[in-house]
Design a protein around this motif. Sequence first.
Motif, PDB file in Angstrom:
ATOM      1  N   LEU A  94       3.369   4.890   0.980  1.00 54.78           N
ATOM      2  CA  LEU A  94       3.462   6.168   0.274  1.00 54.78           C
ATOM      3  C   LEU A  94       2.088   6.808   0.123  1.00 54.78           C
ATOM      4  O   LEU A  94       1.938   8.031   0.253  1.00 54.78           O
ATOM      5  N   ALA A  95       1.076   5.993  -0.146  1.00 59.01           N
ATOM      6  CA  ALA A  95      -0.286   6.513  -0.287  1.00 59.01           C
ATOM      7  C   ALA A  95      -0.760   7.150   1.012  1.00 59.01           C
ATOM      8  O   ALA A  95      -1.335   8.255   1.004  1.00 59.01           O
ATOM      9  N   LEU A  96      -0.537   6.477   2.124  1.00 56.96           N
ATOM     10  CA  LEU A  96      -0.974   7.011   3.417  1.00 56.96           C
ATOM     11  C   LEU A  96      -0.260   8.312   3.747  1.00 56.96           C
ATOM     12  O   LEU A  96      -0.863   9.240   4.313  1.00 56.96           O
ATOM     13  N   LYS A  97       1.027   8.436   3.405  1.00 59.48           N
ATOM     14  CA  LYS A  97       1.764   9.674   3.659  1.00 59.48           C
ATOM     15  C   LYS A  97       1.189  10.849   2.869  1.00 59.48           C
ATOM     16  O   LYS A  97       1.313  12.005   3.283  1.00 59.48           O
ATOM     17  N   LEU A  98       0.572  10.540   1.732  1.00 61.47           N
ATOM     18  CA  LEU A  98      -0.019  11.585   0.889  1.00 61.47           C
ATOM     19  C   LEU A  98      -1.511  11.764   1.181  1.00 61.47           C
ATOM     20  O   LEU A  98      -2.187  12.517   0.458  1.00 61.47           O
ATOM     21  N   GLY A  99      -1.993  11.079   2.196  1.00 62.57           N
ATOM     22  CA  GLY A  99      -3.410  11.217   2.573  1.00 62.57           C
ATOM     23  C   GLY A  99      -4.360  10.499   1.637  1.00 62.57           C
ATOM     24  O   GLY A  99      -5.536  10.863   1.560  1.00 62.57           O
ATOM     25  N   ARG A 100      -3.871   9.471   0.960  1.00 62.31           N
ATOM     26  CA  ARG A 100      -4.697   8.703   0.030  1.00 62.31           C
ATOM     27  C   ARG A 100      -4.950   7.314   0.608  1.00 62.31           C
ATOM     28  O   ARG A 100      -4.197   6.817   1.442  1.00 62.31           O
ATOM     29  N   ALA A 101      -6.017   6.698   0.136  1.00 60.36           N
ATOM     30  CA  ALA A 101      -6.336   5.343   0.579  1.00 60.36           C
ATOM     31  C   ALA A 101      -5.346   4.361  -0.031  1.00 60.36           C
ATOM     32  O   ALA A 101      -4.827   4.585  -1.132  1.00 60.36           O
ATOM     33  N   PRO A 102      -5.034   3.274   0.662  1.00 59.36           N
ATOM     34  CA  PRO A 102      -4.144   2.250   0.092  1.00 59.36           C
ATOM     35  C   PRO A 102      -4.767   1.650  -1.162  1.00 59.36           C
ATOM     36  O   PRO A 102      -5.955   1.798  -1.441  1.00 59.36           O
ATOM     37  N   LEU A 103      -3.934   0.959  -1.930  1.00 65.75           N
ATOM     38  CA  LEU A 103      -4.415   0.292  -3.138  1.00 65.75           C
ATOM     39  C   LEU A 103      -5.474  -0.748  -2.775  1.00 65.75           C
ATOM     40  O   LEU A 103      -5.343  -1.467  -1.763  1.00 65.75           O
ATOM     41  N   SER A 104      -6.519  -0.828  -3.569  1.00 60.71           N
ATOM     42  CA  SER A 104      -7.539  -1.838  -3.332  1.00 60.71           C
ATOM     43  C   SER A 104      -7.102  -3.162  -3.947  1.00 60.71           C
ATOM     44  O   SER A 104      -6.241  -3.215  -4.818  1.00 60.71           O
ATOM     45  N   THR A 105      -7.705  -4.250  -3.487  1.00 60.97           N
ATOM     46  CA  THR A 105      -7.369  -5.591  -3.954  1.00 60.97           C
ATOM     47  C   THR A 105      -8.467  -6.092  -4.870  1.00 60.97           C
ATOM     48  O   THR A 105      -9.647  -5.965  -4.554  1.00 60.97           O
ATOM     49  N   VAL A 106      -8.079  -6.639  -6.010  1.00 61.72           N
ATOM     50  CA  VAL A 106      -9.040  -7.189  -6.959  1.00 61.72           C
ATOM     51  C   VAL A 106      -9.393  -8.608  -6.524  1.00 61.72           C
ATOM     52  O   VAL A 106      -8.512  -9.422  -6.237  1.00 61.72           O
ATOM     53  N   GLY A 107     -10.672  -8.917  -6.496  1.00 61.49           N
ATOM     54  CA  GLY A 107     -11.110 -10.275  -6.163  1.00 61.49           C
ATOM     55  C   GLY A 107     -11.300 -10.505  -4.700  1.00 61.49           C
ATOM     56  O   GLY A 107     -10.993  -9.706  -3.835  1.00 61.49           O
ATOM     57  N   GLY A 144       4.400  -8.742  -2.118  1.00 66.09           N
ATOM     58  CA  GLY A 144       3.943  -8.162  -0.860  1.00 66.09           C
ATOM     59  C   GLY A 144       4.749  -6.961  -0.420  1.00 66.09           C
ATOM     60  O   GLY A 144       4.193  -5.946   0.030  1.00 66.09           O
ATOM     61  N   ALA A 145       6.084  -7.028  -0.563  1.00 67.31           N
ATOM     62  CA  ALA A 145       6.932  -5.922  -0.127  1.00 67.31           C
ATOM     63  C   ALA A 145       6.668  -4.665  -0.937  1.00 67.31           C
ATOM     64  O   ALA A 145       6.613  -3.552  -0.389  1.00 67.31           O
ATOM     65  N   VAL A 146       6.482  -4.813  -2.231  1.00 69.92           N
ATOM     66  CA  VAL A 146       6.200  -3.660  -3.087  1.00 69.92           C
ATOM     67  C   VAL A 146       4.835  -3.073  -2.753  1.00 69.92           C
ATOM     68  O   VAL A 146       4.668  -1.844  -2.671  1.00 69.92           O
ATOM     69  N   ARG A 147       3.875  -3.936  -2.525  1.00 72.10           N
ATOM     70  CA  ARG A 147       2.525  -3.475  -2.169  1.00 72.10           C
ATOM     71  C   ARG A 147       2.565  -2.662  -0.874  1.00 72.10           C
ATOM     72  O   ARG A 147       1.932  -1.604  -0.760  1.00 72.10           O
ATOM     73  N   ARG A 148       3.317  -3.129   0.110  1.00 72.72           N
ATOM     74  CA  ARG A 148       3.406  -2.411   1.386  1.00 72.72           C
ATOM     75  C   ARG A 148       4.086  -1.048   1.210  1.00 72.72           C
ATOM     76  O   ARG A 148       3.680  -0.057   1.835  1.00 72.72           O
ATOM     77  N   GLN A 149       5.104  -0.984   0.379  1.00 75.75           N
ATOM     78  CA  GLN A 149       5.778   0.289   0.121  1.00 75.75           C
ATOM     79  C   GLN A 149       4.824   1.290  -0.515  1.00 75.75           C
ATOM     80  O   GLN A 149       4.785   2.468  -0.131  1.00 75.75           O
ATOM     81  N   LEU A 150       4.052   0.832  -1.488  1.00 77.86           N
ATOM     82  CA  LEU A 150       3.110   1.721  -2.164  1.00 77.86           C
ATOM     83  C   LEU A 150       2.003   2.180  -1.222  1.00 77.86           C
ATOM     84  O   LEU A 150       1.606   3.350  -1.233  1.00 77.86           O
ATOM     85  N   ASP A 151       1.497   1.272  -0.402  1.00 82.09           N
ATOM     86  CA  ASP A 151       0.452   1.647   0.549  1.00 82.09           C
ATOM     87  C   ASP A 151       0.988   2.669   1.554  1.00 82.09           C
ATOM     88  O   ASP A 151       0.278   3.606   1.945  1.00 82.09           O
TER      89      ASP A 151
END
Length: 313
Positions: free
Chosen positions: A300-313, A291-298
């Motif tokens: 970073l994505a928002l800071k670059l104007g990108r959508a957060p990572l999608s979830t499979v399933g 969870g912590a890694v996922r939040r960090q990546l999301d």
Amino acid sequence: MPLRPRAPRLSRPLPEVPADTPIPEQAWHRVPADELVTLVSVVLMAQGFPEERARPAAEALCHGDLTGAPETGVGELTRVHLPAIENGLVSPGAQPLLIADRGAAALIDYRRASGLWAVGDAMDRAVQRAGRFGVGLLSVRGVGPFGRVGHHAARALPHGMIGIVMAAGGYADQPVHPLGMAAPAGAYPEFVFDIDLADAARDPQFAGFALMVDVLAGVLSGVADHEHDTGLLVLAIAPTTLRSADGFYRAASAVFGSMLGWEGGAPVRYPGWREAQYLEQCRALGVPLPGAVRRQLDSLALKLGRAPLSTVG
């Protein structure tokens, strides 16, 4: 009449589970593998990585998550690699300097380039030389953190070659002695071996292995003369320049096939087998992320104007 089951009597109360107990991997949310690598590539480009370097660097960083070793995976992006760029320890656009070229062997200074890209680039160069001479040896220095050496050694596999990578250097209180090897296994999944000899070196029986790596990766590259630098030996071997492709295939199949079996009710497999299965699972079902890694990546994505990572399933 049937007996009523009796509740077990405990000799002591069950310990309370701490609130911060790590979530089992099976419960982590999964994200698409290609989407994860793409996002890391974009983050690296935003930090100055040339586009042609960002993708292989992202693949090297995500290798741990894709092969069941998340402790050396994308979680190191914000913990190791981005701080190294911000502190000037890594120069993403640095151009390598060819110091010596002897045909099958060469010495290259990558001048503080990211090891995530540089070590893979060195293996690619070694493969090219092995295609001409049967072996390609690169002595390398001046690289930043590089992830798992087994991943870089495996870049030789698509060419039907054996890859070996070892590194020496680091800090006096945190020496690094990783050793990685990858080889075609004939009819079976490819052999990929990755170990850090730093811990083993504390055992007198294994100290010689760490010394071997020091000589081949550190002394040969010249980092023994430079404090805090890391040197590597990157080697590619083309088996079919020495024997027939069919003969090597059959011999490799026999060797690795003989390693398979059962012991104590559990399957016996060689390094690379389970990693290959885990990789296929991640490609099909998604990559599990804490969870912590996922939040960090999301973030970073928002800071670059990108959508957060999608979830499979």
